[in-house]
Design a protein around this motif. Structure first.
Motif, mmCIF file in Angstrom:
data_model
loop_
_atom_site.group_PDB
_atom_site.id
_atom_site.type_symbol
_atom_site.label_atom_id
_atom_site.label_comp_id
_atom_site.label_asym_id
_atom_site.label_seq_id
_atom_site.Cartn_x
_atom_site.Cartn_y
_atom_site.Cartn_z
ATOM 1 N N GLN A 283 -33.645 -5.239 -44.979
ATOM 2 C CA GLN A 283 -33.808 -3.791 -44.817
ATOM 3 C C GLN A 283 -32.483 -3.040 -44.771
ATOM 4 O OE1 GLN A 283 -37.125 -4.325 -41.499
ATOM 5 N NE2 GLN A 283 -36.912 -2.180 -42.045
ATOM 6 N N LYS A 284 -31.395 -3.761 -44.546
ATOM 7 C CA LYS A 284 -30.118 -3.083 -44.314
ATOM 8 C C LYS A 284 -29.701 -2.148 -45.444
ATOM 9 C CE LYS A 284 -25.377 -3.750 -42.695
ATOM 10 N NZ LYS A 284 -25.539 -2.658 -41.691
ATOM 11 N N PRO A 285 -29.776 -2.544 -46.721
ATOM 12 C CA PRO A 285 -29.349 -1.624 -47.790
ATOM 13 C C PRO A 285 -30.157 -0.322 -47.810
ATOM 14 C CG PRO A 285 -29.528 -3.857 -48.630
ATOM 15 C CD PRO A 285 -30.144 -3.862 -47.269
ATOM 16 N N VAL A 286 -31.475 -0.426 -47.590
ATOM 17 C CA VAL A 286 -32.332 0.767 -47.603
ATOM 18 C C VAL A 286 -32.045 1.641 -46.390
ATOM 19 C CG1 VAL A 286 -34.714 1.604 -47.682
ATOM 20 C CG2 VAL A 286 -34.119 -0.541 -48.804
ATOM 21 N N VAL A 287 -31.925 1.004 -45.234
ATOM 22 C CA VAL A 287 -31.640 1.729 -43.990
ATOM 23 C C VAL A 287 -30.306 2.457 -44.083
ATOM 24 C CG1 VAL A 287 -31.045 1.420 -41.556
ATOM 25 C CG2 VAL A 287 -33.057 0.278 -42.484
ATOM 26 N N ASP A 288 -29.274 1.773 -44.537
ATOM 27 C CA ASP A 288 -27.944 2.378 -44.633
ATOM 28 C C ASP A 288 -27.935 3.542 -45.618
ATOM 29 O OD1 ASP A 288 -26.966 0.601 -42.786
ATOM 30 O OD2 ASP A 288 -25.936 -0.686 -44.230
ATOM 31 N N ALA A 289 -28.609 3.359 -46.758
ATOM 32 C CA ALA A 289 -28.623 4.408 -47.784
ATOM 33 C C ALA A 289 -29.348 5.658 -47.292
ATOM 34 C CB ALA A 289 -29.293 3.881 -49.054
ATOM 35 N N TYR A 290 -30.506 5.465 -46.674
ATOM 36 C CA TYR A 290 -31.260 6.624 -46.186
ATOM 37 C C TYR A 290 -30.508 7.321 -45.060
ATOM 38 C CZ TYR A 290 -34.683 9.376 -43.632
ATOM 39 O OH TYR A 290 -35.316 10.407 -42.959
ATOM 40 N N LYS A 291 -29.963 6.549 -44.135
ATOM 41 C CA LYS A 291 -29.228 7.122 -43.001
ATOM 42 C C LYS A 291 -28.050 7.967 -43.488
ATOM 43 C CE LYS A 291 -27.083 5.689 -38.595
ATOM 44 N NZ LYS A 291 -25.830 6.449 -38.682
ATOM 45 N N ALA A 292 -27.288 7.433 -44.410
ATOM 46 C CA ALA A 292 -26.116 8.153 -44.918
ATOM 47 C C ALA A 292 -26.526 9.436 -45.639
ATOM 48 C CB ALA A 292 -25.323 7.252 -45.859
ATOM 49 N N MET A 293 -27.565 9.348 -46.474
ATOM 50 C CA MET A 293 -27.997 10.509 -47.243
ATOM 51 C C MET A 293 -28.568 11.602 -46.337
ATOM 52 S SD MET A 293 -30.888 10.848 -50.275
ATOM 53 C CE MET A 293 -30.171 9.536 -51.261
ATOM 54 N N PHE A 294 -29.413 11.219 -45.381
ATOM 55 C CA PHE A 294 -30.050 12.201 -44.498
ATOM 56 C C PHE A 294 -29.027 12.894 -43.612
ATOM 57 C CE2 PHE A 294 -32.200 13.624 -40.658
ATOM 58 C CZ PHE A 294 -33.340 14.250 -41.159
ATOM 59 N N GLU A 295 -28.130 12.119 -43.019
ATOM 60 C CA GLU A 295 -27.163 12.702 -42.087
ATOM 61 C C GLU A 295 -26.150 13.584 -42.805
ATOM 62 O OE1 GLU A 295 -25.695 9.438 -39.713
ATOM 63 O OE2 GLU A 295 -27.557 9.344 -38.545
ATOM 64 N N GLU A 296 -25.800 13.221 -44.034
ATOM 65 C CA GLU A 296 -24.889 14.065 -44.804
ATOM 66 C C GLU A 296 -25.592 15.356 -45.224
ATOM 67 O OE1 GLU A 296 -22.289 14.055 -48.971
ATOM 68 O OE2 GLU A 296 -23.233 12.211 -48.249
ATOM 69 N N LYS A 297 -26.854 15.248 -45.605
ATOM 70 C CA LYS A 297 -27.599 16.402 -46.106
ATOM 71 C C LYS A 297 -27.955 17.381 -44.995
ATOM 72 C CE LYS A 297 -30.025 18.516 -49.389
ATOM 73 N NZ LYS A 297 -29.408 19.064 -50.622
ATOM 74 N N THR A 298 -28.348 16.861 -43.825
ATOM 75 C CA THR A 298 -28.866 17.726 -42.759
ATOM 76 C C THR A 298 -27.876 17.967 -41.628
ATOM 77 O OG1 THR A 298 -29.820 15.902 -41.451
ATOM 78 C CG2 THR A 298 -31.174 16.831 -43.240
ATOM 79 N N GLY A 299 -26.892 17.097 -41.488
ATOM 80 C CA GLY A 299 -25.959 17.231 -40.370
ATOM 81 C C GLY A 299 -26.569 16.851 -39.042
ATOM 82 N N THR A 300 -27.717 16.151 -39.076
ATOM 83 C CA THR A 300 -28.397 15.717 -37.852
ATOM 84 C C THR A 300 -28.627 14.212 -37.903
ATOM 85 O OG1 THR A 300 -30.575 16.169 -38.829
ATOM 86 C CG2 THR A 300 -29.552 17.932 -37.539
ATOM 87 N N PRO A 301 -28.768 13.565 -36.731
ATOM 88 C CA PRO A 301 -28.982 12.110 -36.710
ATOM 89 C C PRO A 301 -30.300 11.729 -37.377
ATOM 90 C CG PRO A 301 -28.330 12.923 -34.548
ATOM 91 C CD PRO A 301 -28.656 14.127 -35.372
ATOM 92 N N VAL A 302 -30.298 10.589 -38.022
ATOM 93 C CA VAL A 302 -31.504 10.073 -38.651
ATOM 94 C C VAL A 302 -32.468 9.591 -37.569
ATOM 95 C CG1 VAL A 302 -30.792 7.650 -38.854
ATOM 96 C CG2 VAL A 302 -32.235 8.674 -40.628
ATOM 97 N N GLY A 303 -33.775 9.584 -37.862
ATOM 98 C CA GLY A 303 -34.766 9.149 -36.886
ATOM 99 C C GLY A 303 -35.909 8.393 -37.534
ATOM 100 N N THR A 304 -36.679 7.754 -36.708
ATOM 101 C CA THR A 304 -37.795 6.927 -37.161
ATOM 102 C C THR A 304 -38.768 7.691 -38.048
ATOM 103 O OG1 THR A 304 -37.674 5.567 -35.161
ATOM 104 C CG2 THR A 304 -39.745 5.519 -36.385
ATOM 105 N N PHE A 305 -39.073 8.929 -37.674
ATOM 106 C CA PHE A 305 -40.165 9.666 -38.315
ATOM 107 C C PHE A 305 -39.808 10.110 -39.735
ATOM 108 C CE2 PHE A 305 -40.096 10.323 -33.682
ATOM 109 C CZ PHE A 305 -41.133 9.444 -33.388
ATOM 110 N N GLY A 306 -38.568 10.524 -39.933
ATOM 111 C CA GLY A 306 -38.121 10.794 -41.281
ATOM 112 C C GLY A 306 -38.160 9.520 -42.112
#
Length: 377
Positions: A283-306
Motif C-alpha cells: 500500500q505504501k506507493p498508493v498511500v504516499d502518492a495520495y498523501k502528497a497530492m492531497f496535502e499539496e493541493k489543499t494545504g491540509t493533512p490527509v485523512g482516512t475519509f478522503g
C-alpha cells in the motif's frame, strides 16, 4: 502575428464532434454534521478528476464529475441520486458519506442498474450482496473483530460499551454484540447517547460503577466520540479505551484534545501512519502518492475519509479502463472482477459474493501517543 481561420476551417471547427466524456456522479455530505467526512471526500474526487484528465483521461476520454451536497440528509441524497441518473445521465456513482445517505442512494442505483461505490461503514450496505453496490471502508463488523482481537491479546474479557444512536453507531453496536462471544468478550454495561448530546458523563458514570469492567468501547462517529473521550478523562476512568474507525482522523484528536485522547486505540488505515509503513508494504506507493497530492493541493493533512474516496475513484476508473466501455453493466462486471488493487484502505479483491474486497489484515490497530497516531505492535 495574428492567425485567421478561413470560412471552411471555421465550419469544420464548429462541426467537429465534442470530446467524448465519461460522467461520474457523486452525492456527498460536504456540509452539515458529517462535513468532516464529506468535505475531504469531495476535494479528493475533484483533485483526482483534474489529475486524470491532465494525463489524458480514460482510454482518451475525459471524466466529468457531477457532484451534489446532500448535507447528510438521506432524503436529499435520494433526490440527488435520482437527478444523477435521470437528468445527468451518469454511468456510475460514488458517495454516500454516511450510512443513512448511502442506503438512499443505494436504492436508486440498484433500481437503475448503475454501479455505486459507497464511502460509508455499515455492513448492511454490502450484506447481503446487492448486484450494483460496492464499498471502500471496512465494515463495522470488521472493526468490532479487530478491536476484540486486540482486547484478547491484552487479556481483556469484560467491557462496557457506550454507542451513538446514529446509523453507524447503532449498526456497530449490534455487530459488536453479535461477534463478542466469538472472542470471549462479555459486555457488562451497554449505554447509548444521541449524536447531538453535549455531555455523556451520566452514562459513563454508570459504566464506571459496574464491577468487573476492564475496558470501554465507543462505537460512533462525528463529534460524539470526542465528547465521550473528554468525559472519560474528566471522570478519571483509568481503563483501556477503544474508538471505532469512524473517527480515524487527526480531527478526532483535535476535538478530543491530545491529553484526553492519549492511549485511545482504534482500527484504522495505513494512511494515518504513512511514515511508519515498511518500504515493501504493497500500500505504501498508493498511500504516499495520495498523501502528497492531497496535502499539496489543499494545504491540509490527509485523512482516512478522503482515502475512502480515493480508493473508490481508483476502483471505478480502473474498472472503466479494463472494461473498455462506459456502459454501466460493463463497469459493474469489471469492478466485481477487480483483484489485488492496492488502495489507501487496503488491497481490494472483489468477488460475486464479496462487494467489499477487504479482510482484517487491511486494518491497522492504532494508538494515539503524544497527539500522534502510532502502530500497535
Amino acid at each position: 502575428m495574428k492567425t485567421f481561420l478561413t470560412t471552411t476551417a471555421l465550419v469544420a471547427a464548429f462541426a467537429a464532434p465534442a470530446l467524448a466524456e465519461i460522467k461520474i456522479g457523486a452525492s456527498l455530505s460536504s456540509t452539515g454534521p458529517a462535513a468532516f467526512l464529506g468535505d475531504p471526500e469531495l476535494k479528493t474526487l475533484e483533485m483526482l478528476v483534474e489529475d486524470l484528465n491532465a494525463k489524458g483521461g480514460i482510454n482518451g476520454e475525459e471524466v466529468s464529475l457531477i457532484a451534489y451536497d446532500d448535507n447528510g440528509d438521506p432524503n436529499k441524497a435520494r433526490t440527488f441520486a435520482t437527478r444523477l441518473v435521470e437528468d445527468d445521465e451518469v454511468v456510475a456513482i460514488i458517495g454516500g458519506t454516511t450510512t443513512g445517505t448511502t442506503m438512499s442512494i443505494l436504492a436508486v442505483a440498484e433500481d437503475a442498474e448503475i454501479p455505486f461505490i459507497s464511502l460509508a461503514g455499515a455492513i448492511d450496505i454490502i450484506s447481503p450482496v446487492k448486484p450494483y453496490t460496492f464499498k471502500t471502508p471496512h465494515t463495522d463488523r470488521m472493526a468490532c473483530q479487530k478491536i476484540f482481537e486486540d482486547m484478547q491479546k491484552r487479556g481483556i474479557a469484560k467491557i462496557g460499551m457506550i454507542s451513538g444512536t446514529d446509523g453507524f453507531g447503532a449498526s456497530m453496536q449490534a455487530q459488536c454484540k453479535a461477534v463478542a462471544g466469538d472472542y470471549g468478550i462479555e459486555i457488562l454495561a451497554d449505554e447509548t447517547y444521541d449524536p447531538k448530546d453535549a455531555d455523556m458523563t451520566a452514562q459513563l458514570t454508570k459504566i464506571k460503577g459496574v464491577e468487573g469492567v476492564q475496558a470501554i468501547l465507543n462505537p460512533g462517529f462525528g463529534q460524539g466520540p470526542s465528547i465521550v473521550t473528554r468525559n472519560v478523562k474528566q471522570l478519571a476512568i483509568d481503563l483501556p479505551f477503544y474508538q471505532s474507525h469512524g473517527v480515524a482522523s487527526d480531527g478526532f484528536i483535535e476535538l478530543a484534545g491530545a491529553d484526553a485522547a492519549e492511549g485511545v486505540r482504534l482500527p484504522g488505515t495505513a494512511l494515518l501512519v504513512a511514515d511508519l509503513l515498511a518500504a515493501d508494504d504493497p500500500q505504501k506507493p498508493v498511500v504516499d502518492a495520495y498523501k502528497a497530492m492531497f496535502e499539496e493541493k489543499t494545504g491540509t493533512p490527509v485523512g482516512t475519509f478522503g482515502g475512502y474516496a480515493n480508493d473508490a475513484f481508483l476502483i471505478m476508473t480502473d474498472a472503466i479502463a479494463r472494461a473498455g466501455s462506459a456502459e454501466p453493466a460493463a463497469i459493474r462486471d469489471a469492478i466485481e472482477a477487480t483483484t489485488g488493487l492496492a488502495g489507501t484502505t487496503g488491497v481490494y479483491s472483489f468477488t460475486a459474493e464479496d462487494h467489499l474486497g477487504l479482510d482484517l489484515s487491511a486494518f491497522r490497530m492504532l494508538e494515539i501517543k503524544g497527539g500522534k497516531w502510532t502502530l500497535v505492535q
